[in-house]
Design a protein around this motif. Structure first.
Motif, PDB file in Angstrom:
ATOM      1  N   LYS A  53       8.210  10.976  -0.969  1.00 50.37           N
ATOM      2  CA  LYS A  53       7.479  10.771  -0.703  1.00 50.37           C
ATOM      3  C   LYS A  53       7.365   9.410   0.890  1.00 50.37           C
ATOM      4  O   LYS A  53       6.478   8.719   1.301  1.00 50.37           O
ATOM      5  CB  LYS A  53       7.936   8.921  -1.457  1.00 50.37           C
ATOM      6  CG  LYS A  53       7.788   8.989  -2.911  1.00 50.37           C
ATOM      7  CD  LYS A  53       7.539   7.253  -3.703  1.00 50.37           C
ATOM      8  CE  LYS A  53       6.689   6.596  -3.272  1.00 50.37           C
ATOM      9  NZ  LYS A  53       6.843   5.522  -3.853  1.00 50.37           N
ATOM     10  N   ARG A  55       9.651   7.358   2.189  1.00 46.25           N
ATOM     11  CA  ARG A  55      10.105   6.032   1.609  1.00 46.25           C
ATOM     12  C   ARG A  55      11.107   6.011   2.296  1.00 46.25           C
ATOM     13  O   ARG A  55      12.250   6.715   2.394  1.00 46.25           O
ATOM     14  CB  ARG A  55      10.417   6.349  -0.473  1.00 46.25           C
ATOM     15  CG  ARG A  55      10.916   5.043  -0.346  1.00 46.25           C
ATOM     16  CD  ARG A  55      10.777   5.047  -1.986  1.00 46.25           C
ATOM     17  NE  ARG A  55      11.726   3.984  -2.435  1.00 46.25           N
ATOM     18  CZ  ARG A  55      11.112   2.597  -3.939  1.00 46.25           C
ATOM     19  NH1 ARG A  55       9.491   3.374  -3.681  1.00 46.25           N
ATOM     20  NH2 ARG A  55      11.297   2.190  -3.891  1.00 46.25           N
ATOM     21  N   SER A 144       4.327   7.395   0.773  1.00 45.88           N
ATOM     22  CA  SER A 144       4.030   6.195   1.023  1.00 45.88           C
ATOM     23  C   SER A 144       3.176   5.261   1.836  1.00 45.88           C
ATOM     24  O   SER A 144       3.153   6.204   2.471  1.00 45.88           O
ATOM     25  CB  SER A 144       5.427   5.876   1.696  1.00 45.88           C
ATOM     26  OG  SER A 144       6.513   4.971   1.609  1.00 45.88           O
ATOM     27  N   TYR A 229       0.729  -0.940   0.718  1.00 53.05           N
ATOM     28  CA  TYR A 229       0.510  -0.081   1.890  1.00 53.05           C
ATOM     29  C   TYR A 229      -0.575  -0.109   2.556  1.00 53.05           C
ATOM     30  O   TYR A 229      -0.978  -1.144   2.694  1.00 53.05           O
ATOM     31  CB  TYR A 229      -0.093   1.153   0.518  1.00 53.05           C
ATOM     32  CG  TYR A 229      -1.899   0.688   0.134  1.00 53.05           C
ATOM     33  CD1 TYR A 229      -3.076   1.455   0.017  1.00 53.05           C
ATOM     34  CD2 TYR A 229      -2.053  -0.160  -0.519  1.00 53.05           C
ATOM     35  CE1 TYR A 229      -4.388   0.491   0.395  1.00 53.05           C
ATOM     36  CE2 TYR A 229      -3.238  -0.321  -1.189  1.00 53.05           C
ATOM     37  CZ  TYR A 229      -3.929  -0.400  -1.081  1.00 53.05           C
ATOM     38  OH  TYR A 229      -5.058  -0.468  -1.107  1.00 53.05           O
TER      39      TYR A 229
END
Ligand code: TXA
Ligand code: MG
Length: 335
Positions: A53, A55, A144, A229
């Motif tokens: 991701k 992340r 992400s 985001y």
């Protein structure tokens, strides 16, 4: 990596187990947004959630269970308040933060001594967990920096060739991530608003709770410190009546901007030259919430540079809707 698409996790459980045995990830639908999951007992797979991701490592993951019995071994204490919330809202879009047991890898919880647990309502989500035979830790299925995936096409676009299994489902009922409530603080604290409102929780608990913006000296959901985001374009919230919004939009030279809003407002803007995206009826914020992320992804794909929108009623899921919109927005203009 080879990806396999399945539609029936129970009859195709062999594929799920094989994927998990190989440290694979599974993208699956829930009633809120799609998730990207790994076995909570597989540190290699958990680490690959963060990598896949993009992340930040200090943003903990939610553990998803299919049955109440799976809670055992995850947490050290289930307080009477927790029992009340589980009885009222599980399965459903409520994530409860509880004291973590030692068997939960700290990679999942970003070294916190608490763990966030949720029992999803979507039958496909629960079948995936049943087929896996273990709880699954799963953040929202999006790279992400992109909106959470709320349709199969979006999650497929983001993760094709990067995960082992896709469970194909429909459009999630709520379209916005679960409410996160912390029961380890002195007063129950909503860390992230969602489909289950503070009022509903207060009714069940019979007490006043706080929301993290009001709560001082309490740990916040680490994820909430990140911008939710970064949309490709600027999201600008116009706070004012429809006549004021029309007046404002008439005054801007930007022909390439779009407007995203309630059906009624888009209808009133019909004679203006800009394109509009109608999300749903003004009085049905749940319909608007369901459409929000999908619409923002479409606008991202179209590389729209400026997206105007308006404020929505904060009734029910409306609080969560406005929370996500404000996080996505670069500015709010009071008209
Ligand atoms: O609806 C949902 O919750 C979706 C679906 C897939 O279940 N999942 C989701 O996960 O939204 P994610 O990772 O995108 O968001 C999890 C949020 C983050 O804000 C994170 O910081 C918070 O939950 N969180 C997780 N564990 C926590 C903990 N132990 N204490 C406080 N906050 C926690
Ligand atoms: Mg997320």
């Amino acid at each position: 990596m080879k990806s396999v698409i399945i539609t029936n996790p129970i009859s195709q459980s062999t594929l799920i187990r094989k994927a998990l045995d190989n440290h694979g990830l599974i993208v699956f639908p829930t009633e809120t947004v799609y998730g990207i999951g790994a076995s909570i007992f597989d540190p290699i797979a958990i680490q690959s959630i963060f990598t896949t991701k993009g992340r930040p490592q200090d943003n903990p993951l939610i553990v998803h269970i299919a049955e109440q019995s799976q809670l055992e071994g995850l947490v050290t204490d289930v307080s009477p308040l927790a029992k009340k919330l589980m009885a009222a809202f599980w399965p459903g879009p409520l994530t409860i933060v509880l004291p973590k047991s030692l068997s939960v890898p700290s990679l999942i919880t970003a070294n916190l001594d608490t763990v966030a647990v949720r029992m999803p309502k979507d039958p496909l989500a629960r079948d995936v967990i049943r087929a896996a035979g273990v709880p699954l830790c799963a953040p929202s299925a999006n790279l992400s920096g992109k909106p959470s995936g709320t349709d199969f096409k979006s999650v497929y676009e983001d993760f094709f060739g990067k995960v082992s299994i896709f469970v194909e489902g429909g459009i999630p009922e709520f379209g916005i991530e679960s409410t996160v409530i912390d029961l380890t603080s002195q007063i129950p604290t909503i860390l992230r608003p969602g489909a289950i409102s503070a009022e509903e929780i207060e009714t069940v608990l019979g007490m006043v709770i706080v929301s993290s913006s009001q709560a001082e000296n309490t740990p916040k959901a680490p994820g909430m410190k990140y911008q939710h985001y970064k949309p490709y374009g600027d999201v600008i919230i116009l706070d004012g009546t429809t006549p004021k919004i029309i007046e404002f939009l008439q005054s801007i030279p930007d022909q390439e901007a779009v407007f995203m809003g309630a059906n009624e407002v888009c209808g009133d803007l019909f004679d203006l030259p800009l394109n509009t995206f109608a999300l749903g009826p003004k009085d049905h914020v749940e319909v608007i919430a369901r459409a929000l992320y999908r619409t923002l992804r479409t606008l991202d794909n179209l590389k729209v540079k400026t997206i105007y929108t308006h404020t929505f009623s904060k009734k029910g899921i409306g609080t969560a809707l406005m929370n996500r919109l404000e996080k996505a927005a670069s500015q709010t203009i009071s008209l």
